[in-house]
Scaffold this active site. Structure first.
Site, mmCIF file in Angstrom:
data_model
loop_
_atom_site.group_PDB
_atom_site.id
_atom_site.type_symbol
_atom_site.label_atom_id
_atom_site.label_comp_id
_atom_site.label_asym_id
_atom_site.label_seq_id
_atom_site.Cartn_x
_atom_site.Cartn_y
_atom_site.Cartn_z
ATOM 1 N N GLY A 166 0.831 -1.191 0.000
ATOM 2 C CA GLY A 166 0.000 0.000 0.000
ATOM 3 C C GLY A 166 0.864 1.237 0.000
ATOM 4 C CD GLN A 186 3.453 5.774 2.566
ATOM 5 O OE1 GLN A 186 2.474 5.228 2.096
ATOM 6 N NE2 GLN A 186 4.440 5.098 3.134
ATOM 7 C CB CYS A 235 5.229 2.401 7.610
ATOM 8 S SG CYS A 235 4.813 3.842 6.635
ATOM 9 C CG LEU A 236 7.030 1.013 1.734
ATOM 10 C CD1 LEU A 236 6.399 1.243 0.363
ATOM 11 C CD2 LEU A 236 8.211 0.052 1.630
ATOM 12 C CG HIS A 259 -0.453 1.379 7.236
ATOM 13 N ND1 HIS A 259 0.487 0.890 8.121
ATOM 14 C CD2 HIS A 259 0.236 2.224 6.416
ATOM 15 C CE1 HIS A 259 1.662 1.425 7.843
ATOM 16 N NE2 HIS A 259 1.549 2.232 6.817
ATOM 17 C CD GLU A 260 -0.969 2.500 2.707
ATOM 18 O OE1 GLU A 260 -0.486 3.645 2.638
ATOM 19 O OE2 GLU A 260 -0.274 1.507 3.012
ATOM 20 C CG HIS A 307 0.470 6.938 5.399
ATOM 21 N ND1 HIS A 307 1.578 7.413 6.060
ATOM 22 C CD2 HIS A 307 0.711 5.625 5.175
ATOM 23 C CE1 HIS A 307 2.440 6.424 6.234
ATOM 24 N NE2 HIS A 307 1.934 5.320 5.716
HETATM 25 NI NI NI Z 1 2.817 3.432 5.733
#
Ligand code: NI
Length: 166
Positions: A46, A51, A93-94, A135-136, A139
């Site tokens: 995701g 991000q 998380c990236l 999660h997304e 963000h």
């Molecule tokens: Ni994330």
């Protein structure tokens, strides 16, 4: 389309509330394509527009990280309209490299949003997929997994980040 650099915490764009997308123009379409490329290259399951440094309410989700065709979901202005149950599991998380945090999430959700053609879409998600959506969407509201972590874990991450170790 091309992958874009992934912004990492504590960059301010990750802490801001992202703006609603009001019209779907070429910029939005390109952004979505670039986000898909960025997510698959990482690889991740995701990605949210903040991000890649764009404070807009756009997410891409694929629970197979591109391993199975046809699993990509692109959603604009997603909203969780129903949720039930709860489940705690670890997340990564990236934008927060090398950290995993246990996060309590709803087990089932109904998400409503728009696709790239401006059509309303809704997705019923459960378990892992429901977790990715939550999660997304976090963000888009300026929230990352470190907001669910202990202050010690947060401090350790920031220390490593300052030293250029993550
Ligand atoms: Ni994330």
């Amino acid at each position: 389309m091309q992958p874009r650099p992934i912004i990492t915490y504590p960059d301010p764009v990750l802490k801001a509330r992202a703006s609603e997308i009001r019209s779907i123009d070429a910029l939005v379409v390109t952004l979505a394509e670039d986000m898909r490329e960025t997510m698959y290259l990482a690889p991740g399951v995701g990605l949210a527009a903040p991000q890649v440094g764009v404070s807009s309410r756009l997410i891409v989700v694929d629970p197979t990280a591109g391993k199975e065709p046809g699993r990509l979901i692109v959603m604009l202005n997603p909203i969780i309209v129903e949720s039930e149950g709860s489940l705690t599991d670890s997340e990564m998380c990236l934008s927060v490299p090398e950290v995993s945090v246990n996060v309590k999430r709803a087990q089932r959700i109904l998400v409503r949003g728009m696709d790239l053609k401006g059509r309303e879409v809704s997705v019923e998600a459960e378990g892992y997929l429901a977790r990715i959506f939550q999660h997304e969407i976090d963000h888009l509201d300026g929230k990352v997994i470190l907001d669910y972590a202990s202050s010690l874990k947060r401090a350790l991450y920031l220390k490593k980040k300052k030293k250029g170790l993550v």
